[in-house]
Design an enzyme around this catalytic site. Structure first.
Site, mmCIF file in Angstrom:
data_model
loop_
_atom_site.group_PDB
_atom_site.id
_atom_site.type_symbol
_atom_site.label_atom_id
_atom_site.label_comp_id
_atom_site.label_asym_id
_atom_site.label_seq_id
_atom_site.Cartn_x
_atom_site.Cartn_y
_atom_site.Cartn_z
ATOM 1 N N GLY A 12 0.818 -1.202 0.000
ATOM 2 C CA GLY A 12 0.000 0.000 0.000
ATOM 3 C C GLY A 12 0.854 1.255 0.000
ATOM 4 O O GLY A 12 0.537 2.246 -0.676
ATOM 5 N N LYS A 77 -4.105 -7.430 4.227
ATOM 6 C CA LYS A 77 -3.965 -8.875 4.334
ATOM 7 C C LYS A 77 -5.320 -9.532 4.073
ATOM 8 O O LYS A 77 -6.381 -8.974 4.379
ATOM 9 C CB LYS A 77 -3.453 -9.267 5.719
ATOM 10 N N LYS A 185 0.522 -16.315 -10.175
ATOM 11 C CA LYS A 185 1.123 -15.715 -8.972
ATOM 12 C C LYS A 185 0.890 -16.603 -7.752
ATOM 13 O O LYS A 185 1.764 -16.725 -6.888
ATOM 14 C CB LYS A 185 0.518 -14.324 -8.744
ATOM 15 N N SER A 255 6.988 -11.975 2.152
ATOM 16 C CA SER A 255 5.977 -11.386 3.038
ATOM 17 C C SER A 255 5.590 -12.325 4.177
ATOM 18 O O SER A 255 5.366 -11.878 5.309
ATOM 19 C CB SER A 255 4.737 -11.003 2.235
ATOM 20 N N GLU A 267 -0.887 -15.425 5.619
ATOM 21 C CA GLU A 267 -1.925 -15.584 4.606
ATOM 22 C C GLU A 267 -1.937 -17.005 4.034
ATOM 23 O O GLU A 267 -2.397 -17.228 2.917
ATOM 24 C CB GLU A 267 -1.701 -14.565 3.490
#
Length: 314
Positions: A12, A77, A185, A255, A267
């Site tokens: 962001g 997230k 991805k 991440s 995640e």
């Protein structure tokens, strides 16, 4: 163009700073009041190759202060998507485009349950970054961004986000087959993120054997699932792309490793968890994805047990 970015983390911040420097009327929305106050007082630093320019996007915890904008970009997230969408309602008018460049599979369905699916854009970005301090991000990797319309939308709905990203000079393209791009991805993330989180290795060394063999096996399983789901993804292309990305990423941290080190929830549910759920629907065995999913869940559980304040500690 008025743009609001929901989530002022690494990604962001990268997009928010780029939009603001490009002259777009940019607002960062985040629930972290201390971060918002810092951004208001000191600006946002996104460092790249020794340069540390300061950008000055507007920052707020209250979207009602902003009102409807032209484009809302979600970069929270995955587990915060539902709450973030509810928070962001004041930003969305009849003509607002809602977009997601979040990791994983399933965020678009959450957003489509809150906002008009005909105004929804989804996609992926190959930029990467690391939060190095409050209001400071290291832009560790530069890459392309791919976007496309939600299944109920027309390709033209991508125009606002295309225009915004192109204004920054970053590479972006629109694809009608965006679900294929998202799976590409997802395969990369399923191979790299849990492996990094569990080994604590930075990105480039993940290609070294024997760890690299695990990365490749995770990717092979995920490609098989994607193909069974009808996405024409080639195994050799994915393996070559993954190794090229690893080679160019240097000592940046993935991440999920950043989440583990910070004691945050990962995640994993929308990455390897998404691969596992799709595999079950198509009758495909993915034992290595299952193993790493379970191990990352174990890391999360260990953190809960070590935190007396956690509601699941006992």
């Amino acid at each position: 163009m008025r743009v609001a970015i929901v989530g002022a983390g690494a990604m962001g911040s990268i997009f928010g700073a780029a939009f603001a420097r490009a002259g777009l009327d940019t607002t960062l929305v985040d629930t972290d009041r201390a971060l918002v106050e810092h951004l208001r007082a000191h600006g946002l630093v996104v460092a790249r190759n020794g340069d540390e320019p300061v950008a000055w996007p507007t920052a707020t915890t209250d979207p009602a202060e902003v009102g409807p904008v032209d484009l809302v970009l979600f970069l929270v997230k995955c587990y915060a998507t539902q709450a973030a969408a509810e928070l962001a309602r004041p930003l969305v008018g009849a003509r607002t485009v809602v977009a997601s460049l979040q990791n994983g599979w399933g965020n678009a369905d959450v957003l489509a349950g809150v906002f008009d699916p005909r105004r929804l854009v989804l996609g992926v970005t190959y930029h990467s970054g690391t939060v190095t301090g409050r209001g400071r991000v290291s832009h560790t990797g530069v890459g392309a961004t791919f976007i496309g319309p939600h299944r109920d939308a027309d390709l033209s709905v991508c125009d606002e986000l295309l225009s915004a990203i192109r204004a920054t000079g970053m590479e972006v393209s629109a694809r009608a087959d965006v679900e294929v791009v998202i799976w590409q991805k997802l395969i990369l993330n399923a191979a790299v993120l849990p492996t990094s989180a569990l080994t604590r290795l930075p990105i480039s060394p993940l290609a070294e054997r024997p760890v690299g063999d695990v990365v490749d096996t995770l990717a092979r399983e995920a490609v098989a699932v994607a193909r069974a789901a009808g996405h024409p993804i080639e195994l050799e292309e994915r393996l070559e792309t993954i190794h090229r990305i690893l080679a160019g990423a240097g000592m940046g941290k993935a991440s999920m490793l950043q989440d583990v080190e910070a004691g945050r929830r990962t995640e994993i549910d929308v990455i390897n968890g998404a691969v596992i759920r799709a595999a079950e629907r198509h009758g495909i065995d993915v034992p290595v994805n299952r193993a790493l999913f379970a191990l990352v869940k174990g890391v999360e559980r260990a953190r809960e047990l070590s935190d007396p304040a956690s509601p699941r500690a006992s």
